[in-house]
Design an enzyme around this catalytic site. Sequence first.
Site, PDB file in Angstrom:
ATOM      1  N   GLU A 109    -102.016 -49.424   3.463  1.00  0.00           N
ATOM      2  CA  GLU A 109    -102.289 -49.484   4.900  1.00  0.00           C
ATOM      3  C   GLU A 109    -102.303 -50.936   5.378  1.00  0.00           C
ATOM      4  OE1 GLU A 109    -104.700 -45.438   5.940  1.00  0.00           O
ATOM      5  OE2 GLU A 109    -105.937 -47.134   5.327  1.00  0.00           O
ATOM      6  N   CYS A 122    -104.020 -57.548   9.318  1.00  0.00           N
ATOM      7  CA  CYS A 122    -104.734 -57.412   8.055  1.00  0.00           C
ATOM      8  C   CYS A 122    -103.763 -56.845   7.024  1.00  0.00           C
ATOM      9  CB  CYS A 122    -105.939 -56.492   8.243  1.00  0.00           C
ATOM     10  SG  CYS A 122    -107.002 -56.352   6.795  1.00  0.00           S
ATOM     11  N   CYS A 129    -107.100 -50.880  -5.583  1.00  0.00           N
ATOM     12  CA  CYS A 129    -107.797 -52.152  -5.761  1.00  0.00           C
ATOM     13  C   CYS A 129    -108.318 -52.271  -7.183  1.00  0.00           C
ATOM     14  CB  CYS A 129    -108.968 -52.276  -4.786  1.00  0.00           C
ATOM     15  SG  CYS A 129    -109.744 -53.916  -4.782  1.00  0.00           S
ATOM     16  N   CYS A 133    -116.083 -52.481  -5.420  1.00  0.00           N
ATOM     17  CA  CYS A 133    -117.227 -52.814  -4.567  1.00  0.00           C
ATOM     18  C   CYS A 133    -117.796 -51.523  -3.973  1.00  0.00           C
ATOM     19  CB  CYS A 133    -116.805 -53.788  -3.473  1.00  0.00           C
ATOM     20  SG  CYS A 133    -116.175 -55.350  -4.123  1.00  0.00           S
ATOM     21  N   CYS A 136    -117.140 -50.316  -0.245  1.00  0.00           N
ATOM     22  CA  CYS A 136    -115.768 -50.390   0.253  1.00  0.00           C
ATOM     23  C   CYS A 136    -115.002 -49.115  -0.084  1.00  0.00           C
ATOM     24  CB  CYS A 136    -115.059 -51.607  -0.358  1.00  0.00           C
ATOM     25  SG  CYS A 136    -113.362 -51.830   0.226  1.00  0.00           S
ATOM     26  N   CYS A 358    -113.175 -52.773   8.815  1.00  0.00           N
ATOM     27  CA  CYS A 358    -113.367 -53.473   7.541  1.00  0.00           C
ATOM     28  C   CYS A 358    -113.977 -52.557   6.495  1.00  0.00           C
ATOM     29  CB  CYS A 358    -114.266 -54.684   7.781  1.00  0.00           C
ATOM     30  SG  CYS A 358    -114.555 -55.674   6.315  1.00  0.00           S
TER      31      CYS A 358
END
Length: 388
Positions: A109, A122, A129, A133, A136, A358
């Site tokens: 994305e 962004c 990933c 985290c 997230c 975010c």
Amino acid sequence: MSTIAHAQNFAPPAAPADGRRNLVGLDRAELEAEIVALGEPAFRARQLWHWIYHRGVTDFAAMTSLAKSFRENLAQHFVVARPEITVARQSIDGTQKWLLRFADGQEIETVHIPEEDRGTLCVSSQVGCTLTCKFCHTGTQKLVRNLSAAEIVGQVMMARDALGEWPSPPDGRLLSNIVMMGMGEPLYNWDNVSKALKIVMDHEGISISKRRITLSTAGVVPMIEACGRELGVNLAISLHAVTDELRDRIVPINKKYPIAELMRACRYYPGLSNARRITFEYIMLKDVNDSPADARALVALLADVPAKVNLIPFNPWPGAPFECSSRRAIEAFSQIVFDAGYASPVRTPRGQDIMAACGQLKSESVKLRKSQQIAADAAAAEATRLPQ
């Protein structure tokens, strides 16, 4: 210098199915080598660079300053390709999010955030990933592979297409800033990220200044100095906690590179000054990291570092284990940091209605067979290894 190994088992296809090579993502030397190999003079590469990166043209036939025979030769051997847009969504606040598919079917994305004085893209650096985290959404999607330089630059070019912003305008751009804050940890895909950003910064092409590019890392300490030295872009640190005990839990990379090491790397970041500060991102989690004592500890951590703090209200996603801090707690935290001499704006959530805020990015990328997943896990582990 040696750099971080890539997830080679799951690298993207080198060329389209018909065998032609994508010219997007080649640096100047590589592009020149391809043109010379066709039997053309080297200066043609500079002309081609202009058409690809300044004018945004994808059809060789439309590159009218090039000889017709050269254009026909190019079309036989090469393409100028973008990622495929599979879903495009727009928020009520104007934020746009694109789900992009690559040649191997993997998806990521990319988000464009319009503001009065700028437009920020962004950009993602990995499918999934490397990190996990806890706050997230992207971190709940396992790393499948790194993105190539072509796939990173391609996100910028796709956004320019969508915004109708070719040729590259000198000012007043709808896409004026880039943040490497999308899916993935950029410093675990250093070779491709650095190559892509050098192409984006080239003054004869897309021409976005290094002062308008920010790379965000969760703290890959050994690569931070190289980022400043080789790229000179703005640095953002996903900090989110002021003690190793808490950061170990919510930002697990801290177990490898604890806060003291991270802050030492920040203090010596090349080009750091009061005019070029490091941004520390701090997500506000209710009853986790949002107390006045946490704010005072953050101030102490920032001693001697030219810095600003972005306070980010937690953006929830389905199944999230946290809640956002109250407005009162966020304002009190911000005031303590501000009174200590650090700018501490509270980021306004954007694109929440389309899961573009975010920490909310996540693609529904292709699930791998069990044997592929084992290999992907091994490749992901290899991708986090650093040079000795």
